[in-house]
Design a protein around this motif. Structure first.
Motif, PDB file in Angstrom:
ATOM      1  N   VAL A 152      10.211 102.012  26.508  1.00  0.00           N
ATOM      2  CA  VAL A 152      10.191 102.595  25.162  1.00  0.00           C
ATOM      3  C   VAL A 152      11.587 103.118  24.837  1.00  0.00           C
ATOM      4  N   ALA A 153      12.105 102.691  23.691  1.00  0.00           N
ATOM      5  CA  ALA A 153      13.416 103.155  23.224  1.00  0.00           C
ATOM      6  C   ALA A 153      13.195 103.970  21.950  1.00  0.00           C
ATOM      7  N   VAL A 154      13.697 105.208  21.942  1.00  0.00           N
ATOM      8  CA  VAL A 154      13.558 106.065  20.755  1.00  0.00           C
ATOM      9  C   VAL A 154      14.961 106.357  20.234  1.00  0.00           C
ATOM     10  N   ARG A 155      15.178 106.057  18.944  1.00  0.00           N
ATOM     11  CA  ARG A 155      16.521 106.267  18.390  1.00  0.00           C
ATOM     12  C   ARG A 155      16.858 107.751  18.359  1.00  0.00           C
ATOM     13  N   LYS A 156      18.020 108.103  18.900  1.00  0.00           N
ATOM     14  CA  LYS A 156      18.446 109.507  18.984  1.00  0.00           C
ATOM     15  C   LYS A 156      18.848 110.046  17.612  1.00  0.00           C
TER      16      LYS A 156
ATOM     17  N   TRP B 113      15.679 106.167  26.534  1.00  0.00           N
ATOM     18  CA  TRP B 113      14.881 105.095  27.141  1.00  0.00           C
ATOM     19  C   TRP B 113      13.902 105.673  28.159  1.00  0.00           C
ATOM     20  N   ARG B 114      12.726 105.112  28.208  1.00  0.00           N
ATOM     21  CA  ARG B 114      11.723 105.516  29.198  1.00  0.00           C
ATOM     22  C   ARG B 114      11.039 104.248  29.686  1.00  0.00           C
ATOM     23  N   LYS B 115      10.733 104.236  30.980  1.00  0.00           N
ATOM     24  CA  LYS B 115      10.108 103.021  31.537  1.00  0.00           C
ATOM     25  C   LYS B 115       8.955 103.397  32.460  1.00  0.00           C
ATOM     26  N   GLU B 116       7.866 102.680  32.352  1.00  0.00           N
ATOM     27  CA  GLU B 116       6.746 102.841  33.286  1.00  0.00           C
ATOM     28  C   GLU B 116       6.390 101.455  33.801  1.00  0.00           C
TER      29      GLU B 116
END
Ligand code: SAM
Length: 244
Positions: A234-238, A220-223
């Protein structure tokens, strides 16, 4: 191509005869004025209204969304939005990409089809973002939908979208966020949320990550933007992506 409008290009409230899904109570009771009447399209889908509603931040937020996608990707957008987002996404994905937009309101589907008529790489159809199933996409975009739906529906949308992307695929959420305490617009926005957007508190009082049933499966990343009033998560599947 049938655009769901009338012969003279106008769109009626039923979206020119598109087969209806049952409209959720939250949409009918709270947002009829914004999305369910032809007058809404004139009132809100214009640059002046969009600039005022987002305090001049629309271009920046559209850019923040588009920069997450690349040419050739297949992207799901839930739901239709006013302003240039879908056109900009379609341009980003290019002629080898595909943008699929779903919306639950026939009027909005018809309107979005008209807006995207010149982009063959787009498909716009009726669909309920709280009951996503079926196809998997390279990525997905959810632009200002979560703050307009009740908390249970927020969780259904987040889980449904996360389930639609493969390993390495991403889901991009752009929406309201709790602004900084010093923000001069904080009291104004609190009034707007209280009067017009009551489901927004369920979003800004928590984190989008917390709406997911299996957050640990994603990076997960947040701005935040404009003193924290807006957010991109933004969620990127691992995992190791399989070769296509
Ligand atoms: C994306 S939201 C907010 C957009 C924002 N205010 C804007 O236009 O920039 C508005 C759209 O969500 C749609 N919508 C609401 N609930 C939905 C659902 N469960 N599934 C699909 N679309 C939905 C409405 O019909 C409306 O067209």
């Amino acid at each position: 191509m049938f655009l769901g409008g009338t012969m003279d290009g106008r769109i009626d409230a039923e979206g020119g005869g598109l087969r209806s899904l049952e409209l959720p109570d939250y949409l009918v009771d709270t947002y009829r004025w914004a999305y369910l009447t032809p007058a809404s399209l004139v009132l809100l889908d214009n640059p002046i209204a969009m600039t005022m509603i987002l305090w001049g931040n629309l271009p920046r937020l559209v850019r923040a969304a588009c920069e997450e996608f690349t040419a050739g990707q297949h992207v799901l957008q839930t739901a239709s939005v006013y302003g240039p987002l879908s056109k900009e996404l379609a341009t980003t994905l290019g002629s080898d990409g595909l943008l699929e937009v779903i919306d639950i309101a026939p009027l909005q589907v018809a309107h979005c089809r008209q807006k995207l008529a010149e982009f063959p790489q787009t498909r716009v159809r009726m669909g309920d973002a709280t009951r996503l199933e079926g196809a998997v996409f390279d990525a997905a975009c959810c632009f200002f939908l979560l703050h307009e739906i009740p908390d249970e529906e927020k969780r259904a949308v987040v889980d449904g979208l996360l389930a639609r992307v493969p390993v390495g695929g991403k889901v991009v959420f752009i929406d309201y966020h709790r602004s900084a305490g010093w923000h001069p617009l904080r009291p104004v926005m609190n009034m707007v949320f209280r009067w017009l957007e009551p489901f927004a508190f369920g979003l800004i009082d928590g984190e989008i990550t917390a709406l997911a049933s299996t957050p640990e499966e994603f990076d997960w990343r947040k701005e935040t933007y404009f003193g924290g009033l807006y957010q991109k998560v933004v969620a990127v599947r691992k995992g190791d992506p399989k070769p296509r």
